[in-house]
Design a protein around this motif. Structure first.
Motif, PDB file in Angstrom:
ATOM      1  N   GLN A 243      -0.402 -33.625  19.751  1.00  0.00           N
ATOM      2  CA  GLN A 243      -1.393 -32.708  20.328  1.00  0.00           C
ATOM      3  C   GLN A 243      -0.848 -32.023  21.570  1.00  0.00           C
ATOM      4  O   GLN A 243      -1.056 -30.823  21.787  1.00  0.00           O
ATOM      5  CB  GLN A 243      -2.684 -33.470  20.683  1.00  0.00           C
ATOM      6  CG  GLN A 243      -3.347 -34.165  19.520  1.00  0.00           C
ATOM      7  CD  GLN A 243      -3.586 -33.239  18.354  1.00  0.00           C
ATOM      8  OE1 GLN A 243      -4.221 -32.196  18.484  1.00  0.00           O
ATOM      9  NE2 GLN A 243      -3.066 -33.606  17.186  1.00  0.00           N
ATOM     10  N   ALA A 244      -0.134 -32.780  22.393  1.00  0.00           N
ATOM     11  CA  ALA A 244       0.407 -32.214  23.628  1.00  0.00           C
ATOM     12  C   ALA A 244       1.477 -31.164  23.330  1.00  0.00           C
ATOM     13  O   ALA A 244       1.597 -30.165  24.053  1.00  0.00           O
ATOM     14  CB  ALA A 244       0.988 -33.318  24.495  1.00  0.00           C
TER      15      ALA A 244
ATOM     16  N   ALA B 168      -1.087 -26.889  31.062  1.00  0.00           N
ATOM     17  CA  ALA B 168      -0.617 -25.827  31.954  1.00  0.00           C
ATOM     18  C   ALA B 168       0.275 -26.407  33.037  1.00  0.00           C
ATOM     19  O   ALA B 168       0.090 -27.544  33.481  1.00  0.00           O
ATOM     20  CB  ALA B 168      -1.817 -25.119  32.595  1.00  0.00           C
ATOM     21  N   GLY B 169       1.265 -25.627  33.451  1.00  0.00           N
ATOM     22  CA  GLY B 169       2.141 -26.038  34.530  1.00  0.00           C
ATOM     23  C   GLY B 169       3.387 -26.769  34.092  1.00  0.00           C
ATOM     24  O   GLY B 169       4.179 -27.205  34.929  1.00  0.00           O
ATOM     25  N   LEU B 170       3.597 -26.910  32.774  1.00  0.00           N
ATOM     26  CA  LEU B 170       4.812 -27.562  32.306  1.00  0.00           C
ATOM     27  C   LEU B 170       6.023 -26.670  32.550  1.00  0.00           C
ATOM     28  O   LEU B 170       5.916 -25.449  32.557  1.00  0.00           O
ATOM     29  CB  LEU B 170       4.719 -27.849  30.801  1.00  0.00           C
ATOM     30  CG  LEU B 170       3.890 -29.048  30.366  1.00  0.00           C
ATOM     31  CD1 LEU B 170       3.941 -29.166  28.857  1.00  0.00           C
ATOM     32  CD2 LEU B 170       4.414 -30.321  30.992  1.00  0.00           C
ATOM     33  N   PRO B 171       7.202 -27.273  32.736  1.00  0.00           N
ATOM     34  CA  PRO B 171       8.417 -26.467  32.852  1.00  0.00           C
ATOM     35  C   PRO B 171       8.599 -25.595  31.614  1.00  0.00           C
ATOM     36  O   PRO B 171       8.303 -26.033  30.495  1.00  0.00           O
ATOM     37  CB  PRO B 171       9.534 -27.533  32.951  1.00  0.00           C
ATOM     38  CG  PRO B 171       8.841 -28.755  33.450  1.00  0.00           C
ATOM     39  CD  PRO B 171       7.456 -28.706  32.888  1.00  0.00           C
ATOM     40  N   PRO B 172       9.078 -24.355  31.779  1.00  0.00           N
ATOM     41  CA  PRO B 172       9.237 -23.442  30.644  1.00  0.00           C
ATOM     42  C   PRO B 172      10.055 -24.030  29.503  1.00  0.00           C
ATOM     43  O   PRO B 172       9.739 -23.823  28.342  1.00  0.00           O
ATOM     44  CB  PRO B 172       9.952 -22.236  31.274  1.00  0.00           C
ATOM     45  CG  PRO B 172       9.568 -22.286  32.711  1.00  0.00           C
ATOM     46  CD  PRO B 172       9.456 -23.739  33.057  1.00  0.00           C
TER      47      PRO B 172
ATOM     48  N   LEU C 141       6.342 -36.519  29.092  1.00  0.00           N
ATOM     49  CA  LEU C 141       5.066 -35.844  28.894  1.00  0.00           C
ATOM     50  C   LEU C 141       4.042 -36.816  28.320  1.00  0.00           C
ATOM     51  O   LEU C 141       2.897 -36.880  28.791  1.00  0.00           O
ATOM     52  CB  LEU C 141       5.252 -34.651  27.951  1.00  0.00           C
ATOM     53  CG  LEU C 141       3.970 -33.976  27.444  1.00  0.00           C
ATOM     54  CD1 LEU C 141       3.185 -33.381  28.603  1.00  0.00           C
ATOM     55  CD2 LEU C 141       4.304 -32.906  26.405  1.00  0.00           C
ATOM     56  N   THR C 142       4.431 -37.590  27.323  1.00  0.00           N
ATOM     57  CA  THR C 142       3.521 -38.570  26.728  1.00  0.00           C
ATOM     58  C   THR C 142       3.078 -39.601  27.761  1.00  0.00           C
ATOM     59  O   THR C 142       1.899 -39.963  27.829  1.00  0.00           O
ATOM     60  CB  THR C 142       4.205 -39.285  25.548  1.00  0.00           C
ATOM     61  OG1 THR C 142       4.611 -38.324  24.582  1.00  0.00           O
ATOM     62  CG2 THR C 142       3.260 -40.282  24.900  1.00  0.00           C
ATOM     63  N   ALA C 143       4.039 -40.084  28.562  1.00  0.00           N
ATOM     64  CA  ALA C 143       3.703 -41.056  29.605  1.00  0.00           C
ATOM     65  C   ALA C 143       2.734 -40.457  30.618  1.00  0.00           C
ATOM     66  O   ALA C 143       1.794 -41.129  31.065  1.00  0.00           O
ATOM     67  CB  ALA C 143       4.971 -41.537  30.302  1.00  0.00           C
ATOM     68  N   ASP C 144       2.945 -39.190  30.964  1.00  0.00           N
ATOM     69  CA  ASP C 144       2.087 -38.547  31.964  1.00  0.00           C
ATOM     70  C   ASP C 144       0.666 -38.341  31.450  1.00  0.00           C
ATOM     71  O   ASP C 144      -0.305 -38.620  32.166  1.00  0.00           O
ATOM     72  CB  ASP C 144       2.691 -37.201  32.380  1.00  0.00           C
ATOM     73  CG  ASP C 144       3.951 -37.364  33.223  1.00  0.00           C
ATOM     74  OD1 ASP C 144       4.193 -38.489  33.701  1.00  0.00           O
ATOM     75  OD2 ASP C 144       4.682 -36.381  33.388  1.00  0.00           O
ATOM     76  N   ILE C 145       0.540 -37.856  30.208  1.00  0.00           N
ATOM     77  CA  ILE C 145      -0.812 -37.574  29.701  1.00  0.00           C
ATOM     78  C   ILE C 145      -1.578 -38.851  29.376  1.00  0.00           C
ATOM     79  O   ILE C 145      -2.813 -38.867  29.365  1.00  0.00           O
ATOM     80  CB  ILE C 145      -0.789 -36.643  28.471  1.00  0.00           C
ATOM     81  CG1 ILE C 145      -0.039 -37.304  27.311  1.00  0.00           C
ATOM     82  CG2 ILE C 145      -0.191 -35.292  28.824  1.00  0.00           C
ATOM     83  CD1 ILE C 145      -0.049 -36.465  26.043  1.00  0.00           C
ATOM     84  N   SER C 146      -0.842 -39.951  29.115  1.00  0.00           N
ATOM     85  CA  SER C 146      -1.508 -41.224  28.849  1.00  0.00           C
ATOM     86  C   SER C 146      -1.587 -42.103  30.098  1.00  0.00           C
ATOM     87  O   SER C 146      -2.111 -43.220  30.046  1.00  0.00           O
ATOM     88  CB  SER C 146      -0.777 -41.983  27.732  1.00  0.00           C
ATOM     89  OG  SER C 146       0.578 -42.206  28.064  1.00  0.00           O
ATOM     90  N   VAL C 147      -1.056 -41.577  31.213  1.00  0.00           N
ATOM     91  CA  VAL C 147      -1.074 -42.268  32.506  1.00  0.00           C
ATOM     92  C   VAL C 147      -0.456 -43.665  32.382  1.00  0.00           C
ATOM     93  O   VAL C 147      -1.072 -44.683  32.703  1.00  0.00           O
ATOM     94  CB  VAL C 147      -2.506 -42.358  33.091  1.00  0.00           C
ATOM     95  CG1 VAL C 147      -2.458 -42.676  34.583  1.00  0.00           C
ATOM     96  CG2 VAL C 147      -3.259 -41.050  32.882  1.00  0.00           C
ATOM     97  N   THR C 148       0.768 -43.710  31.881  1.00  0.00           N
ATOM     98  CA  THR C 148       1.508 -44.957  31.774  1.00  0.00           C
ATOM     99  C   THR C 148       2.865 -44.787  32.451  1.00  0.00           C
ATOM    100  O   THR C 148       3.314 -43.665  32.690  1.00  0.00           O
ATOM    101  CB  THR C 148       1.737 -45.361  30.309  1.00  0.00           C
ATOM    102  OG1 THR C 148       2.409 -44.290  29.622  1.00  0.00           O
ATOM    103  CG2 THR C 148       0.429 -45.648  29.612  1.00  0.00           C
ATOM    104  N   ASP C 149       3.518 -45.891  32.740  1.00  0.00           N
ATOM    105  CA  ASP C 149       4.837 -45.851  33.370  1.00  0.00           C
ATOM    106  C   ASP C 149       5.908 -45.628  32.314  1.00  0.00           C
ATOM    107  O   ASP C 149       5.982 -46.374  31.337  1.00  0.00           O
ATOM    108  CB  ASP C 149       5.130 -47.156  34.110  1.00  0.00           C
ATOM    109  CG  ASP C 149       4.229 -47.338  35.325  1.00  0.00           C
ATOM    110  OD1 ASP C 149       3.869 -46.319  35.931  1.00  0.00           O
ATOM    111  OD2 ASP C 149       3.895 -48.488  35.649  1.00  0.00           O
ATOM    112  N   SER C 150       6.737 -44.612  32.511  1.00  0.00           N
ATOM    113  CA  SER C 150       7.822 -44.366  31.570  1.00  0.00           C
ATOM    114  C   SER C 150       8.974 -45.337  31.790  1.00  0.00           C
ATOM    115  O   SER C 150       9.815 -45.528  30.920  1.00  0.00           O
ATOM    116  CB  SER C 150       8.332 -42.922  31.696  1.00  0.00           C
ATOM    117  OG  SER C 150       8.729 -42.644  33.027  1.00  0.00           O
TER     118      SER C 150
END
Length: 344
Positions: free
Chosen positions: A28-29, A35-39, A200-209
């Protein structure tokens, strides 16, 4: 990318469906990046992850609480897979991972997939399936810390790394802890889609990569309870002179240096030097939790005359600096107090 998630009788449903959800969230991501992801990431095109929950016969199974685990396919009709993953499971009446025909069949199927080029992975007690498959023989691996001794007894040929969060070798990845399926999923995503997508997955799921080593959660000295030699060694290191060497340790134990190296390697998969460092850092972790303890004094008490070498060893074994560990352990102590207050 086709990801097969194996369901066994007693598998934890949260881990199975959680894995499927995390791969789905990644899809999905990537379809609609925040918004705001690196190009560069915004333009990234990846093959989507397709997850299939599979069992030996394709039929639904029960989790430890008796709930039905949905299953998509059986081993014989799932088709080629890019990765095969095994999650944690409930323990038997003896508080050990069960041995069963279904586990043996799963082990054989995992082995076949690995031979065909698939990445295989397991979390928590699921690592016992990979051990049963023989895939951990002479390979570095990990399992949940409180099953470490049992795992080592059942699979003596495995190179079990004490307290490690993630171990990878030859397309075989293992993670520790009932919730470490998150680390397993992030590793798979990193392999097939790249580090930026895993982040990105770690960030959207709020977990530690980058997960902390399991050893910071285990009771101090847990691994040393496995053998009298380790217990004696621990006492010598804790109370011995600063700068104790492997040669001096062997002499104190009244064994040859070669014998010490062989025994320690077989018991902990460490060298005597690594064992000395680990016990010193474990001691430091205890001392750092004392109110008012200074990092410099703790380093001296643990045999380190230089802050730099102490800091380097501490980071390597715990994943954080001594100062960060003080704050982290203080936060955990506060949580314990809060929990006790609520229970009262």
């Amino acid at each position: 990318m086709r990801i097969a998630i194996i369901a066994l009788e007693g598998s934890l449903m949260s881990a199975i469906t959680g894995l499927a959800d995390l791969f789905w969230m990644t899809n999905q991501a990537l379809r609609s990046p925040p918004a705001g992801l690196p190009p560069a990431l915004n333009r990234r095109v990846c093959n989507e992850f397709e997850t299939l929950i599979v069992s030996a016969d394709g039929k639904a199974l029960r989790d430890p609480q008796g709930r039905l685990i949905p299953v998509d396919a059986g081993f014989d009709n799932v088709g080629p897979c890019d990765a095969v993953l095994v999650t944690g499971m409930g323990l038997g009446p003896d508080r050990l991972p069960p041995t069963s025909e279904s586990l043996t069949r799963a082990a054989r199927w995992v082995n076949v997939n690995h031979q065909q080029g698939a990445l295989v992975g397991a979390a928590c007690a699921g690592t016992f399936v990979l051990g049963e498959a023989g895939l951990l023989n002479s390979r570095r691996c990990t399992t949940t810390w409180w099953l470490h001794h049992v795992f080592k007894q059942r699979f003596p040929k495995a190179l079990l790394a004490w307290g490690s969060a993630v171990e990878v070798q030859d397309r075989v990845v293992t993670t520790g802890g009932p919730l470490s399926w998150v680390d397993l999923a992030l590793y798979v995503i990193r392999v097939f889609a790249g580090s930026d997508v895993a982040k990105l997955t770690a960030d959207i799921s709020v977990t530690d990569s980058l997960p902390l080593p399991q050893s910071v959660y285990a009771p101090r000295g847990f691994i040393n309870n496995a053998d009298p030699l380790l217990l004696e060694t621990e006492q010598i290191i804790r109370h011995g002179k600063p700068g104790l060497t492997a040669v001096e340790l062997a002499k104190a134990l009244n064994v040859s240096e070669r014998t010490l190296h062989r025994r320690v390697r077989s018991l902990t998969n460490e060298s005597p030097k690594e064992l000395i460092t680990r016990i010193r850092i474990e001691t430091a972790c205890v001392l750092l939790q004392v109110p008012g303890a200074s990092v410099k004094q703790v380093a001296l008490n643990c045999g380190y005359s230089e802050d730099t070498s102490f800091r380097r060893a501490f980071i390597q074994l715990t994943g954080m600096t001594p100062a960060d560990y003080k704050r982290w352990s203080k936060g955990r102590a506060f949580e314990d107090v809060e929990a006790g207050t609520i229970e009262d």
